[in-house]
Design a protein around this motif. Structure first.
Motif, PDB file in Angstrom:
ATOM      1  N   ASP A  21      35.377  34.951  41.199  1.00  0.00           N
ATOM      2  CA  ASP A  21      35.476  34.741  42.647  1.00  0.00           C
ATOM      3  C   ASP A  21      36.464  33.654  43.034  1.00  0.00           C
ATOM      4  OD1 ASP A  21      33.708  36.745  43.247  1.00  0.00           O
ATOM      5  OD2 ASP A  21      31.988  35.413  43.534  1.00  0.00           O
ATOM      6  N   SER A  22      36.681  32.693  42.153  1.00  0.00           N
ATOM      7  CA  SER A  22      37.564  31.573  42.476  1.00  0.00           C
ATOM      8  C   SER A  22      39.039  31.905  42.267  1.00  0.00           C
ATOM      9  CB  SER A  22      37.196  30.354  41.633  1.00  0.00           C
ATOM     10  OG  SER A  22      37.354  30.647  40.252  1.00  0.00           O
ATOM     11  N   CYS A  23      39.342  33.066  41.708  1.00  0.00           N
ATOM     12  CA  CYS A  23      40.721  33.477  41.467  1.00  0.00           C
ATOM     13  C   CYS A  23      41.319  34.108  42.724  1.00  0.00           C
ATOM     14  CB  CYS A  23      40.783  34.459  40.303  1.00  0.00           C
ATOM     15  SG  CYS A  23      40.397  33.703  38.717  1.00  0.00           S
ATOM     16  N   VAL A  24      42.633  34.274  42.712  1.00  0.00           N
ATOM     17  CA  VAL A  24      43.318  34.823  43.878  1.00  0.00           C
ATOM     18  C   VAL A  24      43.808  36.243  43.620  1.00  0.00           C
ATOM     19  CG1 VAL A  24      44.045  32.578  44.776  1.00  0.00           C
ATOM     20  CG2 VAL A  24      45.557  33.836  43.252  1.00  0.00           C
ATOM     21  N   VAL A  25      43.935  36.979  44.711  1.00  0.00           N
ATOM     22  CA  VAL A  25      44.586  38.287  44.731  1.00  0.00           C
ATOM     23  C   VAL A  25      45.848  38.129  45.562  1.00  0.00           C
ATOM     24  CG1 VAL A  25      42.407  39.544  44.557  1.00  0.00           C
ATOM     25  CG2 VAL A  25      43.409  39.136  46.791  1.00  0.00           C
ATOM     26  N   THR A  50      43.664  37.118  39.625  1.00  0.00           N
ATOM     27  CA  THR A  50      42.906  38.295  39.193  1.00  0.00           C
ATOM     28  C   THR A  50      43.807  39.376  38.609  1.00  0.00           C
ATOM     29  OG1 THR A  50      43.138  39.394  41.332  1.00  0.00           O
ATOM     30  CG2 THR A  50      41.210  37.947  41.046  1.00  0.00           C
ATOM     31  N   GLY A  51      45.100  39.324  38.942  1.00  0.00           N
ATOM     32  CA  GLY A  51      46.030  40.389  38.571  1.00  0.00           C
ATOM     33  C   GLY A  51      46.122  41.478  39.629  1.00  0.00           C
ATOM     34  N   TRP A  52      45.259  41.402  40.661  1.00  0.00           N
ATOM     35  CA  TRP A  52      45.234  42.428  41.706  1.00  0.00           C
ATOM     36  C   TRP A  52      46.280  42.165  42.778  1.00  0.00           C
ATOM     37  CZ3 TRP A  52      43.346  47.054  41.617  1.00  0.00           C
ATOM     38  CH2 TRP A  52      42.253  47.344  40.819  1.00  0.00           C
ATOM     39  N   PHE A  53      46.932  43.264  43.212  1.00  0.00           N
ATOM     40  CA  PHE A  53      47.831  43.263  44.359  1.00  0.00           C
ATOM     41  C   PHE A  53      47.362  44.404  45.262  1.00  0.00           C
ATOM     42  CE2 PHE A  53      50.081  41.051  41.111  1.00  0.00           C
ATOM     43  CZ  PHE A  53      50.695  40.007  41.802  1.00  0.00           C
TER      44      PHE A  53
END
Length: 111
Positions: A21-25, A50-53
């Motif tokens: 939850d503390s990571c960024v998208v 997160t690796g998400w875009f």
């Protein structure tokens, strides 16, 4: 939300790989505004990411197209993406009202 994420992973035969939850998208302004269809892809994650875009509308290579947003903000800012975010790196999704497509894309692992 964990049950929904596990269900998506199971349905598509993907490993359950939830981000912290503390990571960024990286997310576009249009996705933050709730526009559809909503696209998502996951590269290998790095420290703090997160690796998400995630985006909606037309994709852009502009440096400011994706904004860094902490994952926990997506509960309010882009809840439609949440069920898909436990898919592992190398996966994509495309969703719209009454439409869902989820697939593996190994080219995302070669960045």
């Amino acid at each position: 939300m964990i049950e929904a994420q596990q269900g998506i992973c199971k349905r598509y035969g993907a490993d359950f790989t939830p981000p912290e939850d503390s990571c960024v998208v990286g997310i576009s302004d249009s996705a933050l505004c709730g526009e559809m269809p909503l696209h998502g892809l996951r590269h290998p994650f790095e420290k703090g990411s997160t690796g998400w875009f995630i985006w909606s509308g037309d994709y852009s290579n502009a440096d400011d197209f994706f904004k860094p947003v902490h994952l926990y903000h997506l509960q309010e800012d882009c809840p439609a993406a949440l069920p898909y975010l436990a898919l592992p790196p190398g996966w994509r999704f495309l969703i719209a009202p009454e439409y869902e497509d989820v697939w593996s894309d190994s080219s995302l692992l070669n960045i």
